[in-house]
Design a protein around this motif. Sequence first.
Motif: not given
Length: 428
Positions: A29-36
Amino acid sequence: MASLRPPAAVRAPFEGRTWREFGYVLTGLPLSVLSFSLAVTLVSAGAGLLVTFLGIPVLAGALTVCRGFGAVERARARGLLGLDVRAPEPARGRTGGALSWMGATLKSGVSWRHLLYAFVHFPWAVFSFPVTLALWAWGWGLFTYPLWQWVFPMYAGQDGLQVYGDETHALYLDSPFEIAVTSLVGLVFVLVWPWVTRGLVAVDRLMVSGLLGPSRLADRVTELESDRGVVVDTAAADLRRIERDLHDGAQARLVALAMDLGLAKERLARDPLAAAAMVDEAHGEVKLALQELRDLARGIHPAVLTDRGLDAALSAVAARCTVPVSVEVDLPGRPAAAIEGIAYFTVSELLQNVSKHSRAARAWVDVWRRDDRLMLQVRDDGAGGADPAAGRGLAGLAERIDAVDGVLAVDSPSGGPTTVTAELPWRP
């Protein structure tokens, strides 16, 4: 000991795989939030700046950032899920300059698939993170409730975990029966949690392998490059074999023959009988040289295969085998010459192995067509134990067949029998 092992449903909450997958969801989730966030920001800025030249480098930078996050995701999947997805080829311009690199990045389908992953994975991570975290927290919390229920009366001033409460009534889980039921409900959640997590992670596996790896075209190009190398190496090995056979066989015999004929010519006047004996010996050498040349020509490409096809050519090979061989060829026509030649040499080499190594009393050769594939099968009743990994014979044969999108399967248990099946593409 195996019968004492707990069932998979009981082992799952304590297995390392479950906790690795749980960690994968939590870190996703944190990686996805950052990449998105970066992808949306950079792509929006680049699209807005396309009216000027600045939009192109911004879009290329956005795609490069997405590829960087893709590398992190592949490493995360490899470390936590055991999913090894090969990294795609980097975007390279033809000239090596900045403009060439930007053009290659924008035209790369791999780069846009990485951007699509950033957009698609974000809502999925937002869904999977709370689901698996809630199951984990409620499951282990309720399951271990008998161990920490004492906290409520001692520090919270209430009898137990409150299920319901209003101004006139409150329900607490404080009786032994309620505590036991709470723990059982938690146990159900604990047992369900690993399988829900695995189901959620299965979707992540599909997204990583489908969007962050090389394209099918790139895989096919790599496979064709590898096959081309095998074909080139095989052709070079065949040329070396032909050169060695000519040098050590027919050429050496013809040189000796020329010397014998020269000596016979010198003796013809003074010793006709000796000269005649030498000519007679030279005649025998000529026959042997011709036979060697015929065998060499047959090893390159037999005339009977070109003139009469696989049935007659394989029957001729079977006749030279040291054990009786039954040949059955059932083909509606003739495949391409290259496929026909590979089929011939495959059966020929397999029958040589039968003669040299199998200690068989009988062998069978079957050739037929199945859909768009040419099927070959060589069986013997020998000692078995044939292993493609043990030597270069079967391994080299498998490489040659694989170079034309074929498959070689060996079934040879110790003690026999041996069945080798080859599958080649049917190309008319």
